[in-house]
Design a protein around this motif. Structure first.
Motif, PDB file in Angstrom:
ATOM      1  N   ILE A   1      46.879  53.048  38.697  1.00  0.00           N
ATOM      2  CA  ILE A   1      47.653  53.100  40.129  1.00  0.00           C
ATOM      3  C   ILE A   1      46.621  53.644  40.924  1.00  0.00           C
ATOM      4  O   ILE A   1      46.913  53.127  42.115  1.00  0.00           O
ATOM      5  CB  ILE A   1      48.480  54.275  39.681  1.00  0.00           C
ATOM      6  CG1 ILE A   1      49.815  53.880  38.727  1.00  0.00           C
ATOM      7  CG2 ILE A   1      49.158  54.913  40.823  1.00  0.00           C
ATOM      8  CD1 ILE A   1      50.458  54.992  38.133  1.00  0.00           C
ATOM      9  N   THR A   2      45.747  54.005  40.782  1.00  0.00           N
ATOM     10  CA  THR A   2      44.546  54.305  41.917  1.00  0.00           C
ATOM     11  C   THR A   2      43.899  53.181  42.476  1.00  0.00           C
ATOM     12  O   THR A   2      43.838  53.262  43.653  1.00  0.00           O
ATOM     13  CB  THR A   2      43.478  55.346  41.045  1.00  0.00           C
ATOM     14  OG1 THR A   2      43.921  56.614  40.698  1.00  0.00           O
ATOM     15  CG2 THR A   2      42.352  55.685  42.204  1.00  0.00           C
ATOM     16  N   THR A   3      43.552  52.150  41.775  1.00  0.00           N
ATOM     17  CA  THR A   3      43.053  51.019  42.163  1.00  0.00           C
ATOM     18  C   THR A   3      44.057  50.175  43.037  1.00  0.00           C
ATOM     19  O   THR A   3      43.663  49.515  43.984  1.00  0.00           O
ATOM     20  CB  THR A   3      42.683  50.109  41.064  1.00  0.00           C
ATOM     21  OG1 THR A   3      43.633  49.742  40.082  1.00  0.00           O
ATOM     22  CG2 THR A   3      41.668  50.626  40.236  1.00  0.00           C
ATOM     23  N   TRP A   4      45.422  50.410  42.668  1.00  0.00           N
ATOM     24  CA  TRP A   4      46.563  49.815  43.475  1.00  0.00           C
ATOM     25  C   TRP A   4      46.363  50.495  44.923  1.00  0.00           C
ATOM     26  O   TRP A   4      46.547  49.964  45.880  1.00  0.00           O
ATOM     27  CB  TRP A   4      47.724  50.019  42.816  1.00  0.00           C
ATOM     28  CG  TRP A   4      48.957  49.523  43.614  1.00  0.00           C
ATOM     29  CD1 TRP A   4      49.318  48.464  44.092  1.00  0.00           C
ATOM     30  CD2 TRP A   4      50.006  50.615  44.230  1.00  0.00           C
ATOM     31  NE1 TRP A   4      50.366  48.731  44.872  1.00  0.00           N
ATOM     32  CE2 TRP A   4      50.639  50.039  44.736  1.00  0.00           C
ATOM     33  CE3 TRP A   4      50.005  51.981  43.874  1.00  0.00           C
ATOM     34  CZ2 TRP A   4      51.956  50.567  45.641  1.00  0.00           C
ATOM     35  CZ3 TRP A   4      51.287  52.743  44.661  1.00  0.00           C
ATOM     36  CH2 TRP A   4      52.071  51.992  45.672  1.00  0.00           C
ATOM     37  N   GLU A   5      46.368  51.891  44.865  1.00  0.00           N
ATOM     38  CA  GLU A   5      46.430  52.604  46.054  1.00  0.00           C
ATOM     39  C   GLU A   5      45.451  52.042  47.003  1.00  0.00           C
ATOM     40  O   GLU A   5      45.285  52.027  48.165  1.00  0.00           O
ATOM     41  CB  GLU A   5      46.361  54.048  45.777  1.00  0.00           C
ATOM     42  CG  GLU A   5      47.802  54.426  45.277  1.00  0.00           C
ATOM     43  CD  GLU A   5      47.751  55.829  44.646  1.00  0.00           C
ATOM     44  OE1 GLU A   5      48.713  56.541  44.579  1.00  0.00           O
ATOM     45  OE2 GLU A   5      46.483  56.222  44.346  1.00  0.00           O
TER      46      GLU A   5
END
Length: 439
Positions: A151-155
């Protein structure tokens, strides 16, 4: 709009509606693959029951959504990883090379230092294993925080996409400090529709100084994070079983060779469609930073949960398939590069009205994209070590084959418009698109 940056007339992926659909569903597919392959789901035998996946989603995602959307430790880890690699990309000495000629008749300069970077990273990883054995803290962190890191890399990819989109409207200063000059925009991402242009990428080569953001994201943070995620699964399996299965070794060795080969041969990317044609927007940012590492490690994650020991004949067969695919992929790409450099004048070709040549001999007389066929064989060899208990672990092969066919159709349309009658003659001499005698 100036002649340098014509308005995009044909919108790929179904235009803004198609782009919006992909913006929503691609992250959901990444999340689905995680929910269908984790410790909580192993007891269900990987039957892909939607009710079970929905239950895991409720227990793991909905209840913890606040900590998943912003985890300080994950952001520290990822920012250190991304910008640490960026510093190395800029300051590690390499070979100066230039890309293809752009529409303003200039060529961008690149610092090609993949060999030096790989050597440095391998030394660091080896030293860490020497110190900790199969208990590296960073690998334990990645495995335990898989969903949060995803999720962090998506954000991060969303934020990066907005930044490059907004800066694409800011004129560049001339080198002599007098006046401004236009940025070169992608021929595919200058439609005027904000959603579509943000998704496909408005600027062709967004840069900070001579640091090329697109090439960096293509080959550094996501690709190498995929390697670390694989290693975290190897470590987890060893901690659980006390040894590493031959299936896990096969997947990791195959993918390690593929990843390192991509980094070491980064100059080959300078002539690829991703660099020469596509802009840098959410499609490439998300694909490079989130999709690649967190979807492509699926086989390793599965094998960390399911113990599979392959018979010797299966191991040998899969190795031979991988070698065949890799040989076709490398030999055909090398032959194409040699042809462009004028090093294989004996090979037959078709002269175009533009003064360029279309190769119709050697590997490239077998099919129009024989390198894609090699890539497909490699992809299949990554999936076969997981056995046949679930179609889930063959997701990469199914997705990658679809991606290559889509890329082939895009390339075919571009070449048909670009070369005209020469392309018609080329198709008669080389009728097969990817798979010889089949497609």
């Amino acid at each position: 709009m100036s002649e340098l940056n014509p308005i995009t007339k044909t919108r790929e992926f179904g235009g803004a509606i198609g782009a919006l659909t992909l913006i929503i569903f691609l992250p959901l597919i990444t999340l689905f693959l995680h929910l269908a392959c984790n410790e909580k789901y192993i007891s269900q035998g990987f039957t892909l029951e939607l009710d079970t996946i929905r239950k895991i989603f409720d227990e793991e995602i909905l209840i913890n959504w606040r900590s998943l959307l912003f985890n300080v430790d994950c952001w520290k880890f990822y920012l250190s990883w991304f910008f640490g690699l960026a510093v190395l990309d800029v300051f590690v000495p390499g070979t100066e090379m230039f890309g293809v000629e752009l529409r303003d008749k200039t060529k961008l300069k690149y610092n090609i230092n993949g060999i030096q970077l790989v050597g440095f990273l391998m030394a660091v990883i080896s030293a860490r294993f020497y110190m900790y054995g199969f208990n590296l803290p960073e690998l334990n962190f990645l495995y335990d925080h898989f969903a949060t890191m995803m999720i962090t890399t998506w954000e991060f990819s969303v934020i990066l996409s907005f930044l490059v989109y907004f800066f694409s409207f800011v004129p560049l200063k001339k080198l002599n400090g007098l006046g401004t000059k236009e940025r070169i925009l992608s021929v595919n991402g200058n439609s005027g529709n904000p959603i579509f242009d943000w998704f496909i990428g408005r600027e062709l080569n967004p840069r900070i100084g001579e640091w090329d953001i697109k090439l960096f994201c293509e080959l550094r943070p996501g690709l190498l994070l995929w390697l670390l995620l694989n290693l975290s699964c190897v470590q987890k399996q060893f901690q659980t079983l006390g040894y590493i299965t031959n299936s896990m070794i096969l997947v990791n060795v195959f993918q390690f060779i593929y990843i390192i080969d991509g980094v070491l041969n980064e100059e080959g990317c300078l002539t690829m469609m991703d660099i020469t044609t596509d802009g840098f927007g959410f499609m490439l940012a998300f694909g490079d930073l989130c999709w690649v590492p967190f979807c492509y490690c699926l086989q390793s994650r599965y094998l960390a949960l399911v113990e599979i020991n392959l018979p010797t004949v299966a191991v040998i067969s899969i190795i031979l398939l991988n070698i065949l695919g890799f040989y076709i992929f490398k030999a055909s790409n090398n032959q194409k590069n040699y042809f462009r450099q004028g090093r294989v004048p004996h090979l037959k070709s078709i002269e175009t009205e533009r003064g360029t040549k279309l190769l119709v001999d050697g590997w490239w007389g077998i099919s129009q994209h024989i390198n894609y066929f090699g890539d497909m064989l490699i992809a299949l060899s990554w999936c076969l070590p997981t056995g046949f208990n679930t179609v889930l672990t063959y997701f990469y092969f199914i997705y990658f084959t679809s991606l290559l066919i889509h890329r082939q159709t895009r390339d075919e349309e571009k070449c048909r418009n670009k070369y005209g009658k020469a392309w018609e003659e080329y198709e008669k001499k080389v009728p097969y698109k990817i798979i010889p005698y089949l497609y």
